[in-house]
Design a protein around this motif. Structure first.
Motif, PDB file in Angstrom:
ATOM      1  N   ILE A  47      -6.335  13.622  15.999  1.00 39.21           N
ATOM      2  CA  ILE A  47      -6.465  12.517  15.059  1.00 39.21           C
ATOM      3  C   ILE A  47      -5.144  11.763  14.986  1.00 39.21           C
ATOM      4  CG2 ILE A  47      -6.976  11.871  12.690  1.00 39.21           C
ATOM      5  CD1 ILE A  47      -8.573  14.470  12.462  1.00 39.21           C
ATOM      6  N   ASN A  48      -5.158  10.495  15.381  1.00 39.92           N
ATOM      7  CA  ASN A  48      -3.984   9.644  15.308  1.00 39.92           C
ATOM      8  C   ASN A  48      -4.031   8.810  14.030  1.00 39.92           C
ATOM      9  OD1 ASN A  48      -2.752  10.237  17.935  1.00 39.92           O
ATOM     10  ND2 ASN A  48      -4.598   9.304  18.762  1.00 39.92           N
ATOM     11  N   ILE A  49      -2.884   8.672  13.367  1.00 39.59           N
ATOM     12  CA  ILE A  49      -2.790   7.910  12.126  1.00 39.59           C
ATOM     13  C   ILE A  49      -1.578   6.993  12.214  1.00 39.59           C
ATOM     14  CG2 ILE A  49      -2.650   8.022   9.616  1.00 39.59           C
ATOM     15  CD1 ILE A  49      -3.608  10.922   9.797  1.00 39.59           C
ATOM     16  N   ASP A  50      -1.818   5.690  12.070  1.00 40.69           N
ATOM     17  CA  ASP A  50      -0.746   4.710  12.061  1.00 40.69           C
ATOM     18  C   ASP A  50      -0.876   3.864  10.796  1.00 40.69           C
ATOM     19  OD1 ASP A  50       0.110   5.516  14.622  1.00 40.69           O
ATOM     20  OD2 ASP A  50      -1.398   4.233  15.550  1.00 40.69           O
ATOM     21  N   GLY A  51       0.228   3.207  10.409  1.00 39.02           N
ATOM     22  CA  GLY A  51       0.150   2.310   9.258  1.00 39.02           C
ATOM     23  C   GLY A  51       1.321   2.479   8.327  1.00 39.02           C
ATOM     24  N   GLY A  52       1.062   2.267   7.045  1.00 44.40           N
ATOM     25  CA  GLY A  52       2.101   2.376   6.042  1.00 44.40           C
ATOM     26  C   GLY A  52       1.510   2.538   4.666  1.00 44.40           C
ATOM     27  N   LEU A  53       2.346   2.921   3.712  1.00 45.84           N
ATOM     28  CA  LEU A  53       1.899   3.101   2.338  1.00 45.84           C
ATOM     29  C   LEU A  53       3.081   2.952   1.399  1.00 45.84           C
ATOM     30  CD1 LEU A  53       2.811   6.212   1.257  1.00 45.84           C
ATOM     31  CD2 LEU A  53       1.086   6.851   2.911  1.00 45.84           C
ATOM     32  N   SER A  54       2.762   2.708   0.129  1.00 45.09           N
ATOM     33  CA  SER A  54       3.789   2.634  -0.908  1.00 45.09           C
ATOM     34  C   SER A  54       3.333   3.447  -2.108  1.00 45.09           C
ATOM     35  CB  SER A  54       4.044   1.178  -1.314  1.00 45.09           C
ATOM     36  OG  SER A  54       2.870   0.596  -1.859  1.00 45.09           O
ATOM     37  N   ILE A  55       4.292   4.086  -2.778  1.00 44.13           N
ATOM     38  CA  ILE A  55       4.019   4.949  -3.930  1.00 44.13           C
ATOM     39  C   ILE A  55       4.893   4.492  -5.085  1.00 44.13           C
ATOM     40  CG2 ILE A  55       3.959   7.313  -4.785  1.00 44.13           C
ATOM     41  CD1 ILE A  55       3.876   8.257  -1.878  1.00 44.13           C
ATOM     42  N   ASP A  56       4.261   4.214  -6.223  1.00 42.25           N
ATOM     43  CA  ASP A  56       4.973   3.827  -7.438  1.00 42.25           C
ATOM     44  C   ASP A  56       4.823   4.953  -8.454  1.00 42.25           C
ATOM     45  OD1 ASP A  56       6.075   2.735  -9.679  1.00 42.25           O
ATOM     46  OD2 ASP A  56       5.023   0.822  -9.559  1.00 42.25           O
ATOM     47  N   GLN A  57       5.935   5.635  -8.760  1.00 41.48           N
ATOM     48  CA  GLN A  57       5.908   6.779  -9.660  1.00 41.48           C
ATOM     49  C   GLN A  57       6.458   6.446 -11.045  1.00 41.48           C
ATOM     50  OE1 GLN A  57       6.784  10.666  -7.335  1.00 41.48           O
ATOM     51  NE2 GLN A  57       8.134   9.144  -6.409  1.00 41.48           N
ATOM     52  N   SER A  58       6.541   5.166 -11.383  1.00 39.03           N
ATOM     53  CA  SER A  58       7.108   4.778 -12.663  1.00 39.03           C
ATOM     54  C   SER A  58       6.194   5.122 -13.835  1.00 39.03           C
ATOM     55  CB  SER A  58       7.415   3.279 -12.669  1.00 39.03           C
ATOM     56  OG  SER A  58       6.231   2.522 -12.417  1.00 39.03           O
ATOM     57  N   ALA A  59       4.879   5.172 -13.605  1.00 39.79           N
ATOM     58  CA  ALA A  59       3.931   5.519 -14.659  1.00 39.79           C
ATOM     59  C   ALA A  59       3.619   7.008 -14.611  1.00 39.79           C
ATOM     60  CB  ALA A  59       2.653   4.692 -14.514  1.00 39.79           C
ATOM     61  N   SER A  60       2.841   7.481 -15.582  1.00 40.38           N
ATOM     62  CA  SER A  60       2.496   8.904 -15.631  1.00 40.38           C
ATOM     63  C   SER A  60       1.630   9.312 -14.457  1.00 40.38           C
ATOM     64  CB  SER A  60       1.772   9.228 -16.949  1.00 40.38           C
ATOM     65  OG  SER A  60       0.602   8.423 -17.080  1.00 40.38           O
ATOM     66  N   VAL A  61       0.825   8.377 -13.958  1.00 40.41           N
ATOM     67  CA  VAL A  61      -0.016   8.629 -12.790  1.00 40.41           C
ATOM     68  C   VAL A  61       0.502   7.760 -11.644  1.00 40.41           C
ATOM     69  CG1 VAL A  61      -2.332   8.463 -11.810  1.00 40.41           C
ATOM     70  CG2 VAL A  61      -2.034   9.179 -14.188  1.00 40.41           C
ATOM     71  N   PRO A  62       0.901   8.353 -10.519  1.00 38.02           N
ATOM     72  CA  PRO A  62       1.430   7.551  -9.414  1.00 38.02           C
ATOM     73  C   PRO A  62       0.362   6.638  -8.818  1.00 38.02           C
ATOM     74  CG  PRO A  62       1.109   9.821  -8.725  1.00 38.02           C
ATOM     75  CD  PRO A  62       0.885   9.790 -10.203  1.00 38.02           C
ATOM     76  N   SER A  63       0.807   5.477  -8.367  1.00 39.93           N
ATOM     77  CA  SER A  63      -0.084   4.509  -7.717  1.00 39.93           C
ATOM     78  C   SER A  63       0.273   4.425  -6.244  1.00 39.93           C
ATOM     79  CB  SER A  63       0.046   3.134  -8.374  1.00 39.93           C
ATOM     80  OG  SER A  63      -0.388   3.177  -9.720  1.00 39.93           O
ATOM     81  N   ILE A  64      -0.759   4.471  -5.406  1.00 37.94           N
ATOM     82  CA  ILE A  64      -0.562   4.456  -3.952  1.00 37.94           C
ATOM     83  C   ILE A  64      -1.347   3.289  -3.360  1.00 37.94           C
ATOM     84  CG2 ILE A  64      -0.850   5.727  -1.791  1.00 37.94           C
ATOM     85  CD1 ILE A  64      -0.727   8.300  -3.401  1.00 37.94           C
ATOM     86  N   VAL A  65      -0.691   2.508  -2.543  1.00 39.79           N
ATOM     87  CA  VAL A  65      -1.337   1.447  -1.778  1.00 39.79           C
ATOM     88  C   VAL A  65      -1.127   1.778  -0.307  1.00 39.79           C
ATOM     89  CG1 VAL A  65      -1.421  -1.012  -1.255  1.00 39.79           C
ATOM     90  CG2 VAL A  65      -0.944  -0.254  -3.598  1.00 39.79           C
ATOM     91  N   ALA A  66      -2.223   1.909   0.444  1.00 39.11           N
ATOM     92  CA  ALA A  66      -2.113   2.371   1.833  1.00 39.11           C
ATOM     93  C   ALA A  66      -2.946   1.496   2.749  1.00 39.11           C
ATOM     94  CB  ALA A  66      -2.556   3.828   1.950  1.00 39.11           C
ATOM     95  N   THR A  67      -2.366   1.172   3.878  1.00 39.96           N
ATOM     96  CA  THR A  67      -3.083   0.504   4.969  1.00 39.96           C
ATOM     97  C   THR A  67      -2.941   1.408   6.184  1.00 39.96           C
ATOM     98  OG1 THR A  67      -2.571  -1.678   4.063  1.00 39.96           O
ATOM     99  CG2 THR A  67      -3.273  -1.576   6.362  1.00 39.96           C
ATOM    100  N   ILE A  68      -4.061   1.983   6.608  1.00 40.19           N
ATOM    101  CA  ILE A  68      -4.034   3.043   7.616  1.00 40.19           C
ATOM    102  C   ILE A  68      -4.946   2.680   8.782  1.00 40.19           C
ATOM    103  CG2 ILE A  68      -4.427   5.496   8.044  1.00 40.19           C
ATOM    104  CD1 ILE A  68      -2.212   5.017   6.079  1.00 40.19           C
ATOM    105  N   GLN A  69      -4.488   3.019   9.987  1.00 40.34           N
ATOM    106  CA  GLN A  69      -5.310   2.909  11.191  1.00 40.34           C
ATOM    107  C   GLN A  69      -5.426   4.303  11.810  1.00 40.34           C
ATOM    108  OE1 GLN A  69      -6.970   0.208  12.917  1.00 40.34           O
ATOM    109  NE2 GLN A  69      -7.776   1.980  14.015  1.00 40.34           N
ATOM    110  N   PHE A  70      -6.649   4.846  11.800  1.00 38.56           N
ATOM    111  CA  PHE A  70      -6.890   6.154  12.392  1.00 38.56           C
ATOM    112  C   PHE A  70      -7.342   6.001  13.842  1.00 38.56           C
ATOM    113  CE2 PHE A  70      -7.682   6.825   7.854  1.00 38.56           C
ATOM    114  CZ  PHE A  70      -6.926   7.954   7.604  1.00 38.56           C
ATOM    115  N   GLY A  71      -7.189   7.064  14.598  1.00 36.10           N
ATOM    116  CA  GLY A  71      -7.809   7.139  15.916  1.00 36.10           C
ATOM    117  C   GLY A  71      -9.211   7.675  15.750  1.00 36.10           C
ATOM    118  N   ASN A  72      -9.484   8.844  16.322  1.00 37.28           N
ATOM    119  CA  ASN A  72     -10.757   9.526  16.120  1.00 37.28           C
ATOM    120  C   ASN A  72     -10.590  10.488  14.954  1.00 37.28           C
ATOM    121  OD1 ASN A  72     -11.784   8.171  18.336  1.00 37.28           O
ATOM    122  ND2 ASN A  72     -11.244   9.799  19.759  1.00 37.28           N
TER     123      ASN A  72
END
Length: 904
Positions: A496-521
Motif C-alpha cells: 500500500i503506497n500513501i502520498d500526500g500531506g496533512l495538518s494537525i491543529d492541537q490548540s483545542a481540546s480535540v485535535p483537528s486534522i486536514v488531510a489530502t492523501i493519494q493511496f496506491g492499492n
C-alpha cells in the motif's frame, strides 16, 4: 592682640592665594617623564601621558590626566596588556594629609580601553611576588594608611585573549568601588556586559587583604534571567586562589534562562529553577557538593554532585535521585573547543520526570500503555559552540531496545536537529532539518516487516501476506506552536503506497486534522483487521475473483463493542484518492473519498469509483456523540453497469462463473447498534436491482426441451441431469425491488424469464445469520406440460450448497415416453427377440413403471400310475433331472445395455 589676629589671617589668606595661584605657574608636563620613569622602575610597565597634566591643591589636592597610555611592555608575568584612558582624575582629602594619612576622595577613569593577552609566563611574577611579600612584611609598619572612598570606571572596553580559544570582550558601562585601605576591605557594584550577558554585580570583602589569611567575600550577580550569589572565603595563600562557600543560582523562568544561553523555543515546562550547594576548589579543581536542584513546585529536590578539573580537562556530574527514582552519573571531558559528558542514565518514572517535572511531554501521552515509563542505558553528550549532540550505543525504554542513537541539536534563531536511530526494535529512524514553521524537519522511518513494526505498539496485530512486507515513511514535519503540518509525505505499508500531506491543529481540546492523501492499492480490511482481502489486486481494480481456498462459513460479525472513540477523539477533513480500494471480496478502482468527522459525527460526503467494470457511489453518516451510545449509521449506495459475474462472485465469495451480463442497484440502508453483530441484525433498507443481457451458467433449460423432442432418445437421462449442472440459459432484463429487514433480505418471486422456462426465486438471504435459503423453481413453458423443477441454494453466504431436484423431471419423462420407447425397441429388434418378447418387462423395469403380471403356471396333477416302489416307505426317492437356466440372447444383452445406459 587684634593686630596679631589680623596678621595671622593675612598670612592664611596669602597661603591660600599662593596655593591657588602658584600651581597655575607650574609647568606640570615637566613631571611626565619623571612619572613615566618611576612607574617603569617600580613595575616594568610603560606609561605615557600624551595629553595635558594638571594639578591643584585647593579646594582639595587633585590631578587630571588626559590621553594616558599604558603598556606591560617586556614585563614578565602570566598576562601582557596594553591600553589607554581618555581622561583620568584623582582627588585627595586635604585634612588627613596633615596627619600623614591618605584619603582618596575619588578616582575616575573615563573610557578606558584595555587589551589583555595570556602569555603563560609566571616565573618573573612569582619572583616579584616574593620580593613584594618581603617588602610588605618589612615595611608594613611604615606604610601609610590609604583610604579610597570611590573609584569610578565608565564606558570601559576590556578584551582578553587566552593562549587557546577565542578572545572575549567585556564592556563595563559603570563600576564603582570603595576601600577602607589600599588593601581593603572593598565594596563594589556596577554593570558588566559580556556577549549576550548583561550583569549587575555587587559585593564586598569583609576584611583587608592578607595573602596569608583567607578573605571573606560576598558577591551577588543579577542577570537578565537569573541570579547568582556566593558567600564564602577566597584563599590566596596557595599556588592558585581557592574558594569555599555557599553558591546559589535562581531563575524564575527556565525558558528565559535557556534563551539567555542561546537555546530558544525550548519545549520544557516553563517553571522556576533553584540550585544551591557548597563549592570548594580553585582554578585547577572545582567541586559542588551537597547540591540541591528544585524545579517549580516540586516537593522533592534532586541531590547533585558536580566537579571540574580544568587543567586535567575532566570532571563529573551526578544526580543521585531523580523524581520518581533513578539517577544520572556522567563523566565530563573538556576539549579545546568542546565539552563532553559520558556515562549512565536510569529513569524509573519517565512520566513523572518528563511530564510532571519537566513538562516536555503531555501527561495524556502515557495513557497509552505502549508508551515506555522507564529508561536506562549509556549516554554521551557533547557541547561545542552552538551545537549539542547526544549519542547512545544501547538504551532500554521499558520493553523497547534502541541501538545506535545519535542526535545533534544546533541552537540559534532557527534551531536545527539531525537525529538517527540505527535500530529501534528493528526499525531505522532519522530526522533532520530546522525547528521552525517554514522549512521543517524531514523524518524517515523504515522497517523490513510492517506487521512487526505495528506489533511494537499493538501486540495483537495479525501478520498477513501484505503487512509482512517492508514498511517506510518519509515526510517533512513543520511545527508552529500547536500546529503541525506534514508535507511531501511518501509512505508504504506492505503493497500500500500513501502520498500526500496533512495538518494537525492541537490548540483545542480535540485535535483537528486536514488531510489530502493519494493511496496506491489500498486493502482496508488488512489495515483494520490484519487479514488480507480475498479480492485480487492484480486485475486493474475490476476483478472480483477470489481465492479457491474453502471458507469456514463462519459469520464475520462479533458481539464485541465497537470502539467509537475515534469519532470524538479527532475532527477530520479527509480528501483521499487511490488506485484501488479492496475490502474482503470487494474491489473499487480509482476511488475518491471525501469524509468529515466533527464532534462525534462522521459524514461520508462521497465514496465513488469503478466497481466490476461499472461504477459505484456511496454517501452516508455514522454518529456516536457520547461514549456508550450505540453507533447510528445511514447510507445510500448506487451502482451502475456492473459486471454481474464478478459482482455475484464477490457477494457470495465464490470462484465459479455463475452469471453473465450487466446490472445495477440502488439502496438506502440504516442501522444502529453497539457491535458489528447488532448493526447487522438491525440493518434495514429498500432499493431496486436492474439487469440486462443476463445469462445464468450451470443451467441449460433449452437442452432439456431439445433432448425431449429428439426421436432418437439417446442419453436422455444424462442430458436431463447435465442440463442442471452445465451449460447456460439467457434471460430477459429484470427490474426488481429489494427489501432488507432485521439484517435479512427477502427474495420474493424474483423472476428470470427465458425462451423455454421461467426461473423463479423465493426465500431469504440473511446477512445477520450469515446464511441463505433460496429455492429456485424452473417452470417450463416449452413444452408446457413438463413439471417444475426445484433448485435450492442453502448454507453459509460464502459457501452455499446447490441441490437440483431433477428426479421429478426424469420420472415424468419415463412415464410419458415409456410406451414410445418400448414400441421403438420392438420396431427395431422385436423380430429377433422371439415370441415371448421381454422388452416390455425390461423397459418398464428400467423406467420405473408397473410390471405386467405373468400368466399362472398350470399345477401338475399327480400321476395315476404308481411306481413299483410307491408303497414302500423305505424306498429311496427318485432323483429328478436338473433344469438348465436359459442364457439371455444377444439381443436381450443389447437391450439391457441400452437401458442400463438410459437409466444411468
Amino acid at each position: 592682640m587684634s593686630k596679631l589676629f589680623l596678621s595671622l589671617i593675612s598670612i592664611f589668606i596669602l597661603i591660600i592665594a599662593a596655593l591657588l595661584v602658584i600651581p597655575s605657574f607650574i609647568d606640570w608636563s615637566d613631571y611626565k617623564i619623571q612619572i613615566k620613569d618611576q612607574v617603569a622602575k617600580a613595575t616594568g610597565y610603560q606609561v605615557d601621558i600624551n595629553g595635558p597634566l594638571r594639578m591643584a591643591i585647593l579646594p582639595y589636592p587633585h590631578a587630571n590626566l588626559n590621553n594616558v597610555a599604558v603598556d606591560s611592555a617586556d614585563a614578565k608575568g602570566p598576562v601582557a596588556f596594553k591600553g589607554q584612558v581618555e581622561n583620568a582624575s584623582v582627588s585627595l582629602s586635604l585634612i588627613p594629609l596633615l596627619s600623614g594619612n591618605i584619603v582618596v576622595n575619588d578616582v575616575t577613569l573615563n573610557k578606558p580601553v584595555l587589551d589583555i593577552r595570556e602569555q603563560g609566563d609566571t616565573s618573573e611574577a612569582n619572583e616579584t611576588n616574593g620580593v613584594a611579600n618581603e617588602n610588605e612584611t618589612s615595611t608594613s609598619s611604615s606604610t601609610p594608611m590609604v583610604q579610597i572612598d570611590n573609584v569610578s570606571v565608565t564606558d570601559a572596553q576590556i578584551t582578553y585573549k587566552p593562549l587557546a580559544g577565542d578572545a572575549m570582550a567585556v564592556t563595563i558601562p559603570n563600576l564603582n568601588m570603595s576601600a577602607d585601605t589600599i588593601m581593603g576591605p572593598y565594596a563594589f557594584d556596577g554593570r558588566i556586559i559580556y556577549n549576550d550577558f548583561d550583569l549587575n554585580i555587587d559585593g564586598e570583602t569583609k576584611a583587608a587583604y592578607d595573602k596569608s589569611v583567607a578573605l571573606p567575600v560576598a558577591i551577588n550577580i543579577n542577570g537578565q534571567a537569573y541570579k547568582v550569589n556566593y558567600s564564602g572565603i577566597v584563599d590566596m595563600s596557595g599556588d592558585a586562589p581557592s574558594v569555599q562557600g555557599e553558591l546559589g543560582i535562581n531563575a524564575g523562568s527556565i525558558k528565559d534562562l535557556a534563551a539567555q544561553f542561546g537555546v530558544k523555543n525550548i519545549t520544557i515546562k516553563d517553571q522556576s529553577l533553584n540550585l544551591t550547594g557548597l563549592i570548594n576548589g580553585n582554578a585547577k579543581a572545582f567541586k559542588l557538593e551537597n547540591g540541591s536542584l528544585n524545579l517549580g513546585n516540586a516537593k522533592n529536590a534532586m541531590p547533585i554532585v558536580f566537579s571540574l578539573q580544568p587543567e586535567a580537562k575532566k570532571g563529573l556530574f551526578k544526580i543521585q535521585s531523580l523524581p520518581g527514582g533513578g539517577m544520572v552519573d556522567m563523566d565530563i571531558a573538556i576539549g579545546d573547543n568542546q565539552t563532553s559528558l559520558k556515562g549512565q542514565m536510569q529513569i524509573d518514572n519517565v512520566k513523572m520526570l518528563t511530564s510532571d517535572v519537566l513538562g516536555v511531554v503531555e501527561a495524556k501521552t502515557f495513557d497509552n500503555p505502549q508508551i515506555p515509563n522507564r529508561a536506562r542505558g549509556d549516554i554521551a553528550i557533547t557541547m561545542a559552540g552552538n551545537k549539542i549532540s547526544m549519542t547512545s550505543s544501547s538504551m532500554e525504554l521499558a520493553q523497547y531496545n534502541i541501538k545506535g542513537a545519535n542526535i545533534i541539536y544546533t541552537t540559534g534563531d532557527t534551531p536545527m536537529v539531525n537525529a538517527s536511530i540505527a535500530n529501534f526494535e528493528g526499525a531505522k529512524l532519522s530526522a533532520s532539518g530546522t525547528l521552525d514553521a517554514s522549512q521543517g524537519v524531514e523524518i524517515s522511518v523504515s522497517h523490513p516487516n510492517a506487521a512487526q513494526f505495528i506489533q511494537v505498539f499493538q501486540k495483537d496485530f495479525e501478520e498477513t501476506a501484505i503487512t509482512s512486507k517492508p514498511f517506510s515513511f518519509n515526510g517533512i514535519v513543520l511545527q508552529d506552536g500547536d500546529k503541525i503540518a506534514v508535507k511531501n509525505m511518501t509512505s508504504k505499508i506492505g503493497t500500500i503506497n500513501i502520498d500526500g500531506g496533512l495538518s494537525i491543529d492541537q490548540s483545542a481540546s480535540v485535535p483537528s486534522i486536514v488531510a489530502t492523501i493519494q493511496f496506491g492499492n489500498l486493502d482496508t480490511q488488512a489495515l483494520l483487521t490484519g487479514k488480507t482481502s480475498k479480492g485480487t489486486s492484480n486485475q486493474s481494480g475490476v476483478s472480483g475473483s477470489v481465492s479457491s481456498q474453502k471458507s469456514s462459513g463462519a459469520s464475520p460479525w462479533t458481539r464485541d463493542a465497537i470502539d467509537t472513540s475515534f469519532l470524538r477523539a479527532i475532527n477530520l477533513d479527509l480528501d483521499a484518492k487511490a488506485n484501488q480500494l479492496t475490502h474482503g471480496t470487494w474491489v473499487i478502482s480509482n476511488p475518491e473519498i471525501d469524509i468529515n468527522i466533527q464532534n462525534g459525527v462522521m459524514d461520508v460526503n462521497t465514496i465513488k469509483g469503478g466497481l466490476f467494470e461499472g461504477n459505484i457511489e456511496m454517501s452516508g453518516r455514522a454518529e456516536a456523540k457520547t461514549e456508550g451510545q450505540p453507533l447510528s449509521v445511514s447510507s445510500s449506495i448506487e451502482a451502475t453497469n456492473v459486471n454481474l459475474n464478478k459482482f455475484v462472485k464477490a457477494a457470495m465469495s465464490q470462484s465459479k462463473d455463475r452469471v453473465v451480463g450487466t446490472g445495477g442497484f440502488n439502496i438506502d440502508l440504516s442501522t444502529n447498534g453497539l457491535s458489528s453483530s447488532a448493526l447487522i441484525y438491525a440493518l434495514k433498507g429498500d432499493g431496486q436491482i436492474t439487469t440486462s443481457n443476463v445469462i445464468v451458467r450451470g443451467i441449460d433449460l433449452a437442452k432439456v426441451t431439445e433432448a425431449i423432442s429428439d426421436e432418437s432418445l439417446s442419453d436422455l437421462a444424462t442430458v436431463v441431469r447435465g442440463a442442471f449442472r452445465s451449460g447456460q440459459t439467457e434471460f430477459q432484463p429484470i427490474n426488481h425491488d429489494l427489501t432488507i429487514r432485521e439484517g435479512t433480505m427477502a427474495v420474493d418471486n424474483f423472476t428470470l424469464v427465458s425462451d423455454t422456462a421461467n426461473l423463479i426465486s423465493n426465500g431469504e438471504v440473511s446477512f445477520s445469520r450469515w446464511n441463505m435459503n433460496v429455492t429456485n423453481t424452473v417452470d417450463f413453458t416449452n413444452p408446457d406440460d413438463l413439471p417444475s423443477v426445484e433448485m435450492t441454494l442453502k448454507g453459509p453466504l460464502n459457501a452455499p450448497q446447490q441441490n437440483v431436484a431433477n428426479d421429478v423431471l426424469v420420472s415424468f419423462i419415463k412415464n410419458k415416453y415409456g410406451a414410445k420407447i418400448q414400441n421403438k425397441v420392438n420396431e427395431l429388434i422385436g423380430d429377433k427377440l422371439g415370441e415371448n418378447n421381454p422388452a416390455g418387462a425390461i423397459i418398464n423395469n428400467l423406467l420405473g413403471l408397473p410390471q405386467q403380471k405373468k400368466a399362472a403356471e398350470p399345477t401338475p396333477s399327480p400321476s395315476s400310475t404308481s411306481t413299483p416302489d410307491a408303497a414302500n416307505d423305505n424306498a429311496a426317492p427318485v432323483e429328478q433331472p436338473t433344469t438348465e437356466q436359459p442364457q439371455p440372447k444377444l439381443e436381450e444383452q443389447l437391450i439391457r445395455g441400452l437401458f442400463d445406459k438410459l437409466g444411468s
